[in-house]
Write an enzyme that holds these catalytic residues in place. Sequence first.
Site, PDB file in Angstrom:
ATOM      1  N   ASP A  64       0.905  -1.251  -0.223  1.00 32.56           N
ATOM      2  CA  ASP A  64      -0.291   0.402   0.112  1.00 32.56           C
ATOM      3  C   ASP A  64       0.928   1.000  -0.210  1.00 32.56           C
ATOM      4  OD1 ASP A  64      -1.996   2.142   0.602  1.00 32.56           O
ATOM      5  OD2 ASP A  64      -3.051   0.929   1.912  1.00 32.56           O
ATOM      6  N   TYR A  85      -5.531  11.118  -3.814  1.00 33.52           N
ATOM      7  CA  TYR A  85      -5.804  12.293  -3.662  1.00 33.52           C
ATOM      8  C   TYR A  85      -5.024  13.159  -2.106  1.00 33.52           C
ATOM      9  CZ  TYR A  85      -8.317   9.115   0.736  1.00 33.52           C
ATOM     10  OH  TYR A  85      -8.561   8.775   1.341  1.00 33.52           O
ATOM     11  N   LYS A  86      -3.736  11.646  -1.885  1.00 29.37           N
ATOM     12  CA  LYS A  86      -2.585  12.671  -0.588  1.00 29.37           C
ATOM     13  C   LYS A  86      -1.406  13.651  -1.207  1.00 29.37           C
ATOM     14  CE  LYS A  86      -4.521   9.316   2.655  1.00 29.37           C
ATOM     15  NZ  LYS A  86      -4.285   8.046   2.480  1.00 29.37           N
TER      16      LYS A  86
HETATM   17  C1  LIG Z   1      -5.573   7.241   2.519  1.00 27.79           C
HETATM   18  C2  LIG Z   1      -5.467   5.342   2.939  1.00 27.79           C
HETATM   19  C3  LIG Z   1      -5.919   4.549   1.862  1.00 27.79           C
HETATM   20  C4  LIG Z   1      -7.741   4.986   2.012  1.00 27.79           C
HETATM   21  O1  LIG Z   1      -8.150   4.506   0.996  1.00 27.79           O
HETATM   22  P1  LIG Z   1      -9.547   4.533   0.347  1.00 27.79           P
HETATM   23  O2  LIG Z   1     -10.262   3.658   0.790  1.00 27.79           O
HETATM   24  O3  LIG Z   1      -9.140   5.536  -0.975  1.00 27.79           O
HETATM   25  O4  LIG Z   1     -10.581   6.113   1.330  1.00 27.79           O
HETATM   26  C5  LIG Z   1      -5.911   3.331   1.962  1.00 27.79           C
HETATM   27  N1  LIG Z   1      -4.732   2.818   2.530  1.00 27.79           N
HETATM   28  C6  LIG Z   1      -3.763   3.898   3.663  1.00 27.79           C
HETATM   29  C7  LIG Z   1      -2.639   3.288   3.913  1.00 27.79           C
HETATM   30  C8  LIG Z   1      -4.080   4.986   3.591  1.00 27.79           C
HETATM   31  O5  LIG Z   1      -3.102   6.012   4.253  1.00 27.79           O
END
Ligand SMILES: *Cc1c(COP(=O)(O)O)cnc(C)c1O
Length: 405
Positions: free
Chosen positions: A192, A217-218
Amino acid sequence: MLERARELDANDPLAAYRDRFEVPDGVIYLDGNSLGCLPKATPQRLQQVIRGEWGEGLIRSWNDADWIGLPQRIGGKIAPLIGAAPHEVIAADSVSVNLFKLISAALAMKPGRKGVLSEPGNFPTDLYMIEGLEKQGLAEQRLADRASMEAALDKDVALLLLTHAHYKTGEVFDMAALTRAAHEAGALVLWDLSHSGGALPVDLNACDADFAVGCGYKYLNGGPGAPAYAFVAERHHDAVQQPLSGWMGHARPFEFTDDYAPAPGVDRLLCGTAPILAMAALEVGVDLIAEIGVERLYAKSQALSEFLRECLDDRGVDLDLVSPSDPASRGSQLSYRHPEAYALSQALIARGVIGDFRDPDILRLGFAPAYLRFEDMAEAARHLAEVLETGEWQRDEFRKRSAVT
Ligand SMILES: *Cc1c(COP(=O)(O)O)cnc(C)c1O
């Protein structure tokens, strides 16, 4: 320190990029790791997509504006940021949904093994998605802490699922070493990259990674709820089968046949129709990060965080750092533990210093180096020192929890 900060800003090769983003006046934004700032080019691009491509072009735009090719096109632009080939990455859905597809695919590729190994305290959605598959009888969740991760890779583990840069502490896993260990144990690996993609250099193919997912979105500045991305190493392109077999992942969606036939390669990870407006916004963010380059962003992010630490030291602020103190071992953030971290973060927000709070006691400051200045670090340190000195965080209004923290 303010003088030194201004000197550093004057010599910063990325300084001009700040002007490519909307950064509100009076705000020091230390939360680009949660929601990146708006690129100035995004509203104009969206206007064009809405008025021209949708308003005028209508259904013709699937071909004329290549809406149909957006998931591949954006995936191809994300690929070099994460050490992948363009045809190995696709932009689609959310990280959570992509995790579901890829965990399922990995389990199907390892018959006789059900274990999905992760770490306690991983980002919740990663663990929840494993749990969901467990409830269907398809997976067994295994958790091991970092020190015993390699030892926990036994013959029942089908997949190792880890977040490269930890969302709370910023601690970074050794991607190459863990991928190797998992492969030696006969398991696949899914990384991830939500807190790495666009912020730290990642080389999925050099590490021989199997799968990856990441967030739009980050650090990619794709906008709230932007589509995510998924990576499948080319060697798995024929073997990977995912259960969300929607029509957009079909080999020939416009033949409208009754039977599902997966598209070649990563295209089969698609499920339904892509959200074109969100895709268009994501593309602007990705283009901008690609233009600046991850190596330069990473170098500046390390310099910013180290400078902030110096400024805090200079002001005698002694907070409990939970991120690794060696910048090479952490992502683009600094996290501090404080029993009243929530109130501290709220008091800082009231002063225009937007960081965030992570339950139960972490004050998290993220460094999106494309639009942050060294001056912001000096000022953030001043505000934090003043908030602690004055005790203003103790006001009731700063202790009341909102729905989203
Ligand atoms: C922000 C984040 C997500 C986001 O997941 P969404 O399903 O796109 O909201 C997933 N995994 C990690 C480690 C994150 O930091």
